[in-house]
Design a protein around this motif. Structure first.
Motif, PDB file in Angstrom:
ATOM      1  N   THR A  38       0.812  -1.213   0.000  1.00  0.00           N
ATOM      2  CA  THR A  38       0.000   0.000   0.000  1.00  0.00           C
ATOM      3  C   THR A  38       0.849   1.268   0.000  1.00  0.00           C
ATOM      4  N   ALA A  39       2.158   1.147   0.036  1.00  0.00           N
ATOM      5  CA  ALA A  39       3.032   2.315   0.050  1.00  0.00           C
ATOM      6  C   ALA A  39       3.104   2.989  -1.316  1.00  0.00           C
ATOM      7  N   SER A  40       2.783   2.270  -2.376  1.00  0.00           N
ATOM      8  CA  SER A  40       2.877   2.819  -3.720  1.00  0.00           C
ATOM      9  C   SER A  40       1.583   2.550  -4.484  1.00  0.00           C
ATOM     10  N   LEU A  41       1.137   3.530  -5.233  1.00  0.00           N
ATOM     11  CA  LEU A  41      -0.070   3.368  -6.043  1.00  0.00           C
ATOM     12  C   LEU A  41       0.138   2.329  -7.134  1.00  0.00           C
ATOM     13  N   PHE A  42       1.348   2.268  -7.689  1.00  0.00           N
ATOM     14  CA  PHE A  42       1.658   1.272  -8.720  1.00  0.00           C
ATOM     15  C   PHE A  42       1.492  -0.146  -8.191  1.00  0.00           C
ATOM     16  N   HIS A  43       1.990  -0.392  -6.980  1.00  0.00           N
ATOM     17  CA  HIS A  43       1.858  -1.721  -6.371  1.00  0.00           C
ATOM     18  C   HIS A  43       0.388  -2.068  -6.155  1.00  0.00           C
ATOM     19  N   ILE A  44      -0.370  -1.126  -5.651  1.00  0.00           N
ATOM     20  CA  ILE A  44      -1.799  -1.364  -5.393  1.00  0.00           C
ATOM     21  C   ILE A  44      -2.509  -1.733  -6.688  1.00  0.00           C
ATOM     22  N   ILE A  45      -2.271  -0.948  -7.733  1.00  0.00           N
ATOM     23  CA  ILE A  45      -2.934  -1.194  -9.016  1.00  0.00           C
ATOM     24  C   ILE A  45      -2.573  -2.556  -9.571  1.00  0.00           C
ATOM     25  N   MET A  46      -1.300  -2.903  -9.554  1.00  0.00           N
ATOM     26  CA  MET A  46      -0.863  -4.165 -10.150  1.00  0.00           C
ATOM     27  C   MET A  46      -1.395  -5.371  -9.371  1.00  0.00           C
ATOM     28  N   VAL A  48      -4.119  -5.462  -7.452  1.00  0.00           N
ATOM     29  CA  VAL A  48      -5.574  -5.521  -7.604  1.00  0.00           C
ATOM     30  C   VAL A  48      -5.956  -6.009  -8.999  1.00  0.00           C
ATOM     31  N   VAL A  49      -5.280  -5.500 -10.025  1.00  0.00           N
ATOM     32  CA  VAL A  49      -5.575  -5.933 -11.399  1.00  0.00           C
ATOM     33  C   VAL A  49      -5.314  -7.423 -11.558  1.00  0.00           C
ATOM     34  N   SER A  50      -4.226  -7.902 -10.983  1.00  0.00           N
ATOM     35  CA  SER A  50      -3.911  -9.326 -11.083  1.00  0.00           C
ATOM     36  C   SER A  50      -4.962 -10.185 -10.382  1.00  0.00           C
ATOM     37  N   ALA A  51      -5.382  -9.779  -9.202  1.00  0.00           N
ATOM     38  CA  ALA A  51      -6.403 -10.545  -8.479  1.00  0.00           C
ATOM     39  C   ALA A  51      -7.742 -10.514  -9.213  1.00  0.00           C
ATOM     40  N   LEU A  52      -8.122  -9.353  -9.735  1.00  0.00           N
ATOM     41  CA  LEU A  52      -9.389  -9.246 -10.456  1.00  0.00           C
ATOM     42  C   LEU A  52      -9.371 -10.022 -11.776  1.00  0.00           C
ATOM     43  N   LEU A  53      -8.226 -10.042 -12.453  1.00  0.00           N
ATOM     44  CA  LEU A  53      -8.122 -10.829 -13.683  1.00  0.00           C
ATOM     45  C   LEU A  53      -8.279 -12.316 -13.397  1.00  0.00           C
ATOM     46  N   ALA A  54      -7.721 -12.769 -12.290  1.00  0.00           N
ATOM     47  CA  ALA A  54      -7.861 -14.178 -11.929  1.00  0.00           C
ATOM     48  C   ALA A  54      -9.322 -14.517 -11.608  1.00  0.00           C
ATOM     49  N   ILE A  55      -9.986 -13.635 -10.903  1.00  0.00           N
ATOM     50  CA  ILE A  55     -11.399 -13.872 -10.576  1.00  0.00           C
ATOM     51  C   ILE A  55     -12.258 -13.830 -11.833  1.00  0.00           C
ATOM     52  N   TYR A  56     -12.001 -12.871 -12.723  1.00  0.00           N
ATOM     53  CA  TYR A  56     -12.761 -12.774 -13.962  1.00  0.00           C
ATOM     54  C   TYR A  56     -12.516 -13.998 -14.844  1.00  0.00           C
ATOM     55  N   SER A  57     -11.306 -14.493 -14.824  1.00  0.00           N
ATOM     56  CA  SER A  57     -10.982 -15.691 -15.592  1.00  0.00           C
ATOM     57  C   SER A  57     -11.723 -16.911 -15.037  1.00  0.00           C
ATOM     58  N   ILE A  58     -11.879 -16.989 -13.740  1.00  0.00           N
ATOM     59  CA  ILE A  58     -12.649 -18.083 -13.133  1.00  0.00           C
ATOM     60  C   ILE A  58     -14.098 -18.013 -13.595  1.00  0.00           C
ATOM     61  N   LEU A  59     -14.653 -16.815 -13.621  1.00  0.00           N
ATOM     62  CA  LEU A  59     -16.053 -16.652 -14.003  1.00  0.00           C
ATOM     63  C   LEU A  59     -16.282 -16.855 -15.496  1.00  0.00           C
ATOM     64  N   ASN A  60     -15.236 -16.870 -16.276  1.00  0.00           N
ATOM     65  CA  ASN A  60     -15.317 -17.089 -17.718  1.00  0.00           C
ATOM     66  C   ASN A  60     -15.105 -18.567 -18.057  1.00  0.00           C
ATOM     67  N   LEU A  73      -2.430 -12.800 -19.981  1.00  0.00           N
ATOM     68  CA  LEU A  73      -2.378 -11.375 -19.667  1.00  0.00           C
ATOM     69  C   LEU A  73      -2.047 -11.161 -18.192  1.00  0.00           C
ATOM     70  N   ASN A  74      -2.612 -11.975 -17.337  1.00  0.00           N
ATOM     71  CA  ASN A  74      -2.329 -11.908 -15.907  1.00  0.00           C
ATOM     72  C   ASN A  74      -0.856 -12.234 -15.642  1.00  0.00           C
ATOM     73  N   MET A  75      -0.316 -13.208 -16.363  1.00  0.00           N
ATOM     74  CA  MET A  75       1.106 -13.528 -16.209  1.00  0.00           C
ATOM     75  C   MET A  75       1.979 -12.345 -16.619  1.00  0.00           C
ATOM     76  N   ILE A  76       1.592 -11.632 -17.669  1.00  0.00           N
ATOM     77  CA  ILE A  76       2.355 -10.458 -18.103  1.00  0.00           C
ATOM     78  C   ILE A  76       2.346  -9.389 -17.006  1.00  0.00           C
ATOM     79  N   PHE A  77       1.173  -9.139 -16.403  1.00  0.00           N
ATOM     80  CA  PHE A  77       1.097  -8.183 -15.301  1.00  0.00           C
ATOM     81  C   PHE A  77       1.996  -8.618 -14.137  1.00  0.00           C
ATOM     82  N   ASN A  78       2.002  -9.905 -13.837  1.00  0.00           N
ATOM     83  CA  ASN A  78       2.839 -10.398 -12.740  1.00  0.00           C
ATOM     84  C   ASN A  78       4.324 -10.297 -13.075  1.00  0.00           C
ATOM     85  N   PHE A  79       4.693 -10.550 -14.336  1.00  0.00           N
ATOM     86  CA  PHE A  79       6.092 -10.393 -14.734  1.00  0.00           C
ATOM     87  C   PHE A  79       6.525  -8.935 -14.637  1.00  0.00           C
TER      88      PHE A  79
END
Length: 136
Positions: A38-46, A48-60, A73-79
């Motif tokens: 939570t110290a950096s906005l970049f960390h928070i965004i990355m 959250v996006v990774s967790a939401l992509l995984a959840i959206y992928s489950i629902l798909n 795409l989620n792997m690219i965000f994690n890399f």
């Protein structure tokens, strides 16, 4: 179907990227202060996006090819996040502000492994469906 093994892998990946950053620190400064994501906005965004992509992928779950692409795409965000952590830890000279690396820096690597396993299971399911279609 939701009861497949790739759903378990993606759910664990979502937990790793969504809940565990609150538990494990990214690094500890020289004055023994733990730095969380939570110290950096970049960390928070990355994270959250990774967790939401995984959840959206489950629902798909009905669209296996779409699931496969979303996991990539989620792997690219994690890399990108992992590369940022490596750059940050190697770029600082003489341990000026990062004294000790935390477990939180390795959460994207764990998520990448889980997403690779999920993609292997999705590919296996897709091959099975294609082989059944050939028999008709």
């Amino acid at each position: 179907m939701l009861q497949r093994i790739q759903t378990v892998y993606m759910a664990i990946s979502a937990i790793v990227m969504g809940a565990l950053p609150f538990v494990f620190s990214l690094w500890t400064t020289v004055d023994k202060k733990e730095v969380f994501f939570t110290a950096s906005l970049f960390h928070i965004i990355m994270f959250v996006v990774s967790a939401l992509l995984a959840i959206y992928s489950i629902l798909n779950f009905k669209k296996r090819q779409n699931q496969f692409v979303l996991n990539r795409l989620n792997m690219i965000f994690n890399f990108i996040l992992l590369g940022f952590f490596v750059y940050r830890s190697l770029n600082l000279s003489g341990e000026t502000s990062v004294s000790e690396k935390g477990i939180g820096m390795f959460l994207p690597a764990i998520s990448i492994v889980l997403l690779v396993l999920a993609n292997k299971a999705i590919k296996k399911d897709e091959d099975l469906v294609k082989s059944v279609d050939r028999l008709r």
